[in-house]
Scaffold this motif. Structure first.
Motif, PDB file in Angstrom:
ATOM      1  N   TYR A   1       1.036  -1.627  -0.067  1.00 19.93           N
ATOM      2  CA  TYR A   1      -0.017   0.583   0.176  1.00 19.93           C
ATOM      3  C   TYR A   1       0.961   1.157   0.369  1.00 19.93           C
ATOM      4  N   SER A   2       0.481   2.265  -0.305  1.00 15.45           N
ATOM      5  CA  SER A   2       0.537   3.563  -0.467  1.00 15.45           C
ATOM      6  C   SER A   2       0.589   4.412   0.543  1.00 15.45           C
TER       7      SER A   2
ATOM      8  N   LYS B   1      -3.426   3.958  -0.979  1.00 13.18           N
ATOM      9  CA  LYS B   1      -4.251   2.882  -1.877  1.00 13.18           C
ATOM     10  C   LYS B   1      -2.987   1.124  -1.917  1.00 13.18           C
TER      11      LYS B   1
ATOM     12  N   THR C   1      -2.023  -1.638  -4.317  1.00 15.29           N
ATOM     13  CA  THR C   1      -1.653  -2.066  -5.375  1.00 15.29           C
ATOM     14  C   THR C   1      -1.103  -3.635  -5.331  1.00 15.29           C
TER      15      THR C   1
ATOM     16  N   SER D   1       0.451  -4.880  -9.159  1.00 13.25           N
ATOM     17  CA  SER D   1       0.079  -3.607 -10.214  1.00 13.25           C
ATOM     18  C   SER D   1      -1.205  -3.964 -10.563  1.00 13.25           C
ATOM     19  N   LYS D   2      -2.656  -4.691  -9.379  1.00 11.85           N
ATOM     20  CA  LYS D   2      -3.294  -4.567  -8.844  1.00 11.85           C
ATOM     21  C   LYS D   2      -4.052  -3.644  -8.906  1.00 11.85           C
ATOM     22  N   TYR D   3      -4.593  -2.510  -8.657  1.00  4.55           N
ATOM     23  CA  TYR D   3      -5.818  -1.407  -8.219  1.00  4.55           C
ATOM     24  C   TYR D   3      -6.851  -2.656  -6.562  1.00  4.55           C
ATOM     25  N   HIS D   4      -6.611  -2.056  -5.597  1.00  5.80           N
ATOM     26  CA  HIS D   4      -7.491  -2.773  -4.427  1.00  5.80           C
ATOM     27  C   HIS D   4      -8.750  -2.007  -3.851  1.00  5.80           C
TER      28      HIS D   4
ATOM     29  N   TYR E   1      -8.820   2.397  -2.034  1.00  2.00           N
ATOM     30  CA  TYR E   1      -8.409   3.428  -1.350  1.00  2.00           C
ATOM     31  C   TYR E   1      -9.184   3.076  -0.089  1.00  2.00           C
TER      32      TYR E   1
END
Length: 141
Positions: free
Chosen positions: A100-101, A112, A114, A117-120, A122
């Motif tokens: 996460y970032s 966020k 990720t 490379s797949k978004y999960h 916010y």
């Protein structure tokens, strides 16, 4: 440095040695932040090219380059080898091993997630982001 050690047959190894030292010591280099800027250093013994060459040997072929076995470790005999492109590609440190970032400009949901490379999504709190990372990683097992 003895002139015999810098024969044309050692030019590739010398270039690798010089580049290694510059990555760790020259703040002007664009890649310094990924090496010297992270605390990666070159062992004192390898201040001399002759020692580097004696410890690591000649490249098996032109298709090999210098590789650190532990990417968080220093350049030293026990942590370096000549490796081909496939070996090096499999030995990269993860870009974001947390999964996460944090984006402080996103006031309500700044975390966020990720993975691979797949978004999960916010999330509002770091704890929620960590929980989501665990769920996704468990599902991948």
């Amino acid at each position: 440095m003895g002139l015999g050690i810098l024969r044309a047959s050692n030019r590739s190894e010398y270039t690798a040695w010089l580049s290694m030292r510059k990555r760790c010591k020259s703040k002007q280099r664009s890649d310094y932040k990924r090496y010297g800027g992270r605390g990666i250093s070159v062992c004192k013994r390898w201040d001399r090219f002759e020692n580097f060459l004696n410890d690591i040997g000649k490249k098996p072929s032109k298709d090999y380059s210098l590789d650190r076995i532990d990417n968080n470790g220093n350049y030293e005999p026990s942590n370096c080898r000549w490796a081909d492109a496939t070996t090096q590609a499999n030995n990269k440190r993860p870009y974001n091993c947390k999964g996460y970032s944090y984006y402080p400009s996103r006031n309500k949901r700044p975390y966020k997630v990720t993975i691979k490379s797949k978004y999960h999504g916010y999330f509002s709190t770091e704890e929620e982001a960590i929980q989501k990372v665990k769920e996704v990683r468990n599902a991948l097992l």
